[in-house]
Enzyme design. Structure first.
Site, PDB file in Angstrom:
ATOM      1  N   ARG A   1       3.282   7.682  -0.638  1.00 16.72           N
ATOM      2  CA  ARG A   1       4.343   8.668  -0.884  1.00 16.72           C
ATOM      3  C   ARG A   1       5.287   8.240  -2.013  1.00 16.72           C
ATOM      4  O   ARG A   1       5.673   9.047  -2.848  1.00 16.72           O
ATOM      5  CB  ARG A   1       5.144   8.833   0.410  1.00 16.72           C
ATOM      6  CG  ARG A   1       6.210   9.890   0.350  1.00 16.72           C
ATOM      7  CD  ARG A   1       7.109   9.828   1.603  1.00 16.72           C
ATOM      8  NE  ARG A   1       6.426   9.547   2.817  1.00 16.72           N
ATOM      9  CZ  ARG A   1       6.026  10.474   3.704  1.00 16.72           C
ATOM     10  NH1 ARG A   1       6.289  11.738   3.485  1.00 16.72           N
ATOM     11  NH2 ARG A   1       5.414  10.132   4.810  1.00 16.72           N
TER      12      ARG A   1
ATOM     13  N   CYS B   1      -0.575  33.641  10.252  1.00 20.73           N
ATOM     14  CA  CYS B   1      -0.296  34.183  11.583  1.00 20.73           C
ATOM     15  C   CYS B   1      -0.060  33.071  12.600  1.00 20.73           C
ATOM     16  O   CYS B   1      -0.837  32.884  13.547  1.00 20.73           O
ATOM     17  CB  CYS B   1      -1.445  35.074  12.019  1.00 20.73           C
ATOM     18  SG  CYS B   1      -1.662  36.431  10.885  1.00 20.73           S
ATOM     19  N   GLU B   2       0.981  32.316  12.387  1.00 23.30           N
ATOM     20  CA  GLU B   2       1.402  31.243  13.296  1.00 23.30           C
ATOM     21  C   GLU B   2       2.922  31.192  13.232  1.00 23.30           C
ATOM     22  O   GLU B   2       3.498  31.200  12.145  1.00 23.30           O
ATOM     23  CB  GLU B   2       0.880  29.871  12.812  1.00 23.30           C
ATOM     24  CG  GLU B   2      -0.606  29.705  12.781  1.00 23.30           C
ATOM     25  CD  GLU B   2      -1.220  29.380  14.128  1.00 23.30           C
ATOM     26  OE1 GLU B   2      -0.486  28.972  15.053  1.00 23.30           O
ATOM     27  OE2 GLU B   2      -2.441  29.546  14.248  1.00 23.30           O
TER      28      GLU B   2
ATOM     29  N   GLU C   1       0.829  -1.223   0.000  1.00 21.11           N
ATOM     30  CA  GLU C   1       0.000   0.000   0.000  1.00 21.11           C
ATOM     31  C   GLU C   1       0.855   1.261   0.000  1.00 21.11           C
ATOM     32  O   GLU C   1       0.791   2.055   0.943  1.00 21.11           O
ATOM     33  CB  GLU C   1      -0.836   0.062   1.278  1.00 21.11           C
ATOM     34  CG  GLU C   1      -1.821  -1.026   1.527  1.00 21.11           C
ATOM     35  CD  GLU C   1      -2.429  -0.910   2.926  1.00 21.11           C
ATOM     36  OE1 GLU C   1      -1.928  -0.152   3.781  1.00 21.11           O
ATOM     37  OE2 GLU C   1      -3.408  -1.608   3.163  1.00 21.11           O
ATOM     38  N   PRO C   2       1.668   1.490  -1.007  1.00 22.56           N
ATOM     39  CA  PRO C   2       2.482   2.701  -0.987  1.00 22.56           C
ATOM     40  C   PRO C   2       1.673   3.932  -1.390  1.00 22.56           C
ATOM     41  O   PRO C   2       0.785   3.846  -2.244  1.00 22.56           O
ATOM     42  CB  PRO C   2       3.552   2.411  -2.053  1.00 22.56           C
ATOM     43  CG  PRO C   2       2.869   1.498  -3.007  1.00 22.56           C
ATOM     44  CD  PRO C   2       1.867   0.690  -2.215  1.00 22.56           C
TER      45      PRO C   2
ATOM     46  N   TYR D   1       5.814  18.232  11.012  1.00 27.89           N
ATOM     47  CA  TYR D   1       6.845  17.220  11.315  1.00 27.89           C
ATOM     48  C   TYR D   1       8.256  17.776  11.242  1.00 27.89           C
ATOM     49  O   TYR D   1       9.213  16.999  11.266  1.00 27.89           O
ATOM     50  CB  TYR D   1       6.769  16.045  10.321  1.00 27.89           C
ATOM     51  CG  TYR D   1       5.386  15.608   9.927  1.00 27.89           C
ATOM     52  CD1 TYR D   1       4.523  15.027  10.851  1.00 27.89           C
ATOM     53  CD2 TYR D   1       4.939  15.767   8.623  1.00 27.89           C
ATOM     54  CE1 TYR D   1       3.253  14.633  10.475  1.00 27.89           C
ATOM     55  CE2 TYR D   1       3.673  15.364   8.248  1.00 27.89           C
ATOM     56  CZ  TYR D   1       2.830  14.796   9.176  1.00 27.89           C
ATOM     57  OH  TYR D   1       1.579  14.396   8.807  1.00 27.89           O
TER      58      TYR D   1
ATOM     59  N   ARG E   1       3.534  19.935   5.976  1.00 25.84           N
ATOM     60  CA  ARG E   1       4.547  18.996   6.475  1.00 25.84           C
ATOM     61  C   ARG E   1       5.678  19.662   7.284  1.00 25.84           C
ATOM     62  O   ARG E   1       6.058  19.133   8.333  1.00 25.84           O
ATOM     63  CB  ARG E   1       5.121  18.153   5.336  1.00 25.84           C
ATOM     64  CG  ARG E   1       4.076  17.332   4.586  1.00 25.84           C
ATOM     65  CD  ARG E   1       4.673  16.266   3.673  1.00 25.84           C
ATOM     66  NE  ARG E   1       5.253  15.198   4.453  1.00 25.84           N
ATOM     67  CZ  ARG E   1       6.541  15.012   4.628  1.00 25.84           C
ATOM     68  NH1 ARG E   1       7.403  15.797   4.026  1.00 25.84           N
ATOM     69  NH2 ARG E   1       6.977  14.042   5.398  1.00 25.84           N
TER      70      ARG E   1
HETATM   71  N1  LLP Z   1      -1.325   2.117   4.582  1.00 22.25           N
HETATM   72  C1  LLP Z   1      -1.761   2.607   5.754  1.00 22.25           C
HETATM   73  C2  LLP Z   1      -2.617   1.785   6.600  1.00 22.25           C
HETATM   74  C3  LLP Z   1      -1.381   3.910   6.145  1.00 22.25           C
HETATM   75  O1  LLP Z   1      -1.814   4.387   7.307  1.00 22.25           O
HETATM   76  C4  LLP Z   1      -0.550   4.685   5.313  1.00 22.25           C
HETATM   77  C5  LLP Z   1      -0.141   6.033   5.693  1.00 22.25           C
HETATM   78  C6  LLP Z   1      -0.133   4.132   4.094  1.00 22.25           C
HETATM   79  C7  LLP Z   1      -0.522   2.831   3.761  1.00 22.25           C
HETATM   80  C8  LLP Z   1       0.723   4.873   3.117  1.00 22.25           C
HETATM   81  O2  LLP Z   1       1.949   5.242   3.660  1.00 22.25           O
HETATM   82  P1  LLP Z   1       3.090   5.830   2.693  1.00 22.25           P
HETATM   83  O3  LLP Z   1       3.435   4.744   1.701  1.00 22.25           O
HETATM   84  O4  LLP Z   1       2.538   7.023   1.996  1.00 22.25           O
HETATM   85  O5  LLP Z   1       4.182   6.172   3.600  1.00 22.25           O
HETATM   86  N2  LLP Z   1       1.116  12.907   6.546  1.00 22.25           N
HETATM   87  C9  LLP Z   1       2.339  12.183   6.817  1.00 22.25           C
HETATM   88  C10 LLP Z   1       2.235  10.735   6.430  1.00 22.25           C
HETATM   89  C11 LLP Z   1       1.112   9.999   7.124  1.00 22.25           C
HETATM   90  C12 LLP Z   1       0.960   8.579   6.662  1.00 22.25           C
HETATM   91  C13 LLP Z   1      -0.269   7.950   7.215  1.00 22.25           C
HETATM   92  N3  LLP Z   1      -0.506   6.612   6.789  1.00 22.25           N
HETATM   93  C14 LLP Z   1       3.480  12.870   6.117  1.00 22.25           C
HETATM   94  O6  LLP Z   1       3.249  13.900   5.462  1.00 22.25           O
HETATM   95  O7  LLP Z   1       4.618  12.449   6.227  1.00 22.25           O
END
Ligand code: LLP
Length: 442
Positions: free
Chosen positions: A299, A367-368, A296-297, A339, A335
């Site tokens: 990013r 304004c933060e 499940e990618p 983070y 982001r």
């Molecule tokens: N599967 C599940 C169950 C997830 O919770 C997530 C991400 C993914 C797959 C996909 O993850 P990825 O491959 O994109 O890393 N907003 C944060 C990232 C939060 C990710 C939440 N879950 C950021 O900007 O770094």
């Protein structure tokens, strides 16, 4: 804990030519300035105004193809994590590549279906799903629902019984692995809200198997996001494989495994997750189990495909460093504020590429105090009116925008070969209060 989401105080700030060299879809043309996929960005910034999101279709297709090829020997299917960028054009593009979807809300499920992703290729994740969401998942007959607690199992059992529909479920285990990523995006440790402790899963599997409407098909896991080392994957997959064996030894049927996402990309000078090492981890622990595998990618597929164009509103001379105030803010790209994430910034004008650099604090107008896009970033002497591109913002960028400070959502443009299509216009101001109701005076 290792923090791999880059903090601003990057010890070795990269010079602009190095940053450019790391982005294959970008090029600085001597006359036309910064180009994405051979298309100059300055005219786009002028025509559509700033801030504006730009996505490269070619980059997404290329990354999908690279990941699919790397995964081919494992037989794993790609289920794109819709949350990373849920624009219908992006989902449609990925659907045409053959992607399934991982969704976490009714909205994401509906988007995925609208984009033409077949229900049989959709899985539903998330730690809390409403009755409406579970009902929709069952009536649309999606591939599987990932269950995150005993309580959720009961909730789903009641809904499936009421609808008299079979529910294919996978149990999301919490493998108690520290993915070595930023603690805000780490999900696989005990104490994180996600998943079920391994020890609790066999009993739940039995309970589900005995229910007339529940069909336990396997397991799911997701240990965090922006993971750049294969080591946590190796550890998590090994624990998962042991659990699969234990469940089978107890007489259960385990046919599917959802390996989650989290594949990390290079935002600064870090090495991205090595695809061969990642797929080797799958091949070593999971392939021998003869499971139907999925990943499940989010990013990985869309992050490097996007950038955010912004204009310098003014350069405020201040101590210890000048502030470069952009028209893009934390309301567009959250982001860095959330983070401390690092995003490379490149000027669009060609003469800035080799100009001397000096550290600047790059901020938005909101304004933060946390509306800081880059701290002490070595940049050329940019002035009011200059354009910049904030890189690698295709994932968790536009999708996390807000309208705080009554700032409308920025437009989105998709570049695909010779085409540059506006795929979302700038939000009209009046839309911000369109649905607000002012009660009459008492
Ligand atoms: N599967 C599940 C169950 C997830 O919770 C997530 C991400 C993914 C797959 C996909 O993850 P990825 O491959 O994109 O890393 N907003 C944060 C990232 C939060 C990710 C939440 N879950 C950021 O900007 O770094």
């Amino acid at each position: 804990m290792v923090i791999s989401v880059k903090k601003e105080q990057s010890p070795q700030p990269m010079i602009l030519t190095d940053l450019l060299a790391r982005h294959q879809n970008l090029r600085m043309h001597a006359h036309d300035g910064l180009m994405l996929d051979g298309r100059p960005l300055t005219p786009i910034a002028r025509d559509h105004g700033t801030p504006a999101w730009i996505m490269s279709a070619t980059t997404i297709r290329g990354r999908y193809a690279a990941l699919a090829a790397a995964l081919a020997p494992t037989g794993a299917h790609i289920h794109y994590a819709v949350k990373a960028n849920d624009h219908l054009a992006i989902l449609t593009l990925l659907a045409r590549c053959g992607a399934g979807a991982d969704v976490v809300s009714l909205g994401e499920l509906t988007r995925a279906l609208r984009a033409g992703i077949p229900p049989a290729r959709i899985v539903f994740s998330g730690v809390g799903k409403s009755t409406d969401e579970l009902t929709a998942a069952l009536t649309e007959n999606i591939a599987q629902i990932n269950i995150e607690s005993a309580e959720e199992l009961d909730q789903l059992a009641a809904i499936a019984t009421r609808l008299n529909r079979p529910a294919r479920i996978a149990f999301r285990l919490n493998p108690d692995i520290d993915a070595g990523t930023h603690h805000h995006i780490s999900t696989g440790r005990l104490g994180d809200k996600f998943g079920i402790p391994i020890a609790d899963i066999p009993a739940l599997y039995t309970r589900a198997s005995e229910h007339p409407c529940l069909i336990p098909v396997g397991l799911a896991l997701h240990i965090g996001s922006q993971i750049t080392s294969p080591a946590p994957y190796r550890a998590a997959f090994a624990r998962t494989a042991s659990l699969v064996r234990a469940l089978r030894a107890a007489g259960h049927t385990v046919t599917t495994l959802d390996c989650g996402g989290g594949l990390g990309i290079a935002y600064a000078d870090e090495a991205p997750l090595s695809l061969p090492a990642y797929t080797a981890a799958i091949a070593q622990s999971l392939v021998p189990l003869d499971l139907s595998l999925m990943v499940e990618p989010g990013r990985y597929l869309v992050g490097p495909a996007g950038l955010l164009l912004a204009r310098v509103i003014l350069r405020k001379n201040a101590r210890p460093r000048p502030f470069l105030v952009l028209d893009a803010a934390m309301t567009d790209l959250a982001r860095p504020a959330l983070y401390g994430a690092f995003h490379a910034i490149l000027p669009l004008a060609p003469h800035h590429l080799h100009a001397p650099l000096a550290p600047l604090d790059v901020v938005g107008p909101v304004c933060e105090s946390t509306d800081v896009l880059a701290r002490a970033r070595p940049l050329p002497s940019l002035e009011a009116g200059d354009f910049v591109a904030i890189l690698d913002t295709g994932a968790y960028g536009a999708v996390m925008s807000s309208t705080y400070n009554a700032r409308p959502l920025a437009p989105q443009i998709l570049i695909d070969g010779a085409r540059a299509d506006l795929i979302r216009p700038r939000q009209p101001l009046a839309e911000l209060w369109q649905h607000e109701i002012v009660p009459p005076a008492p």
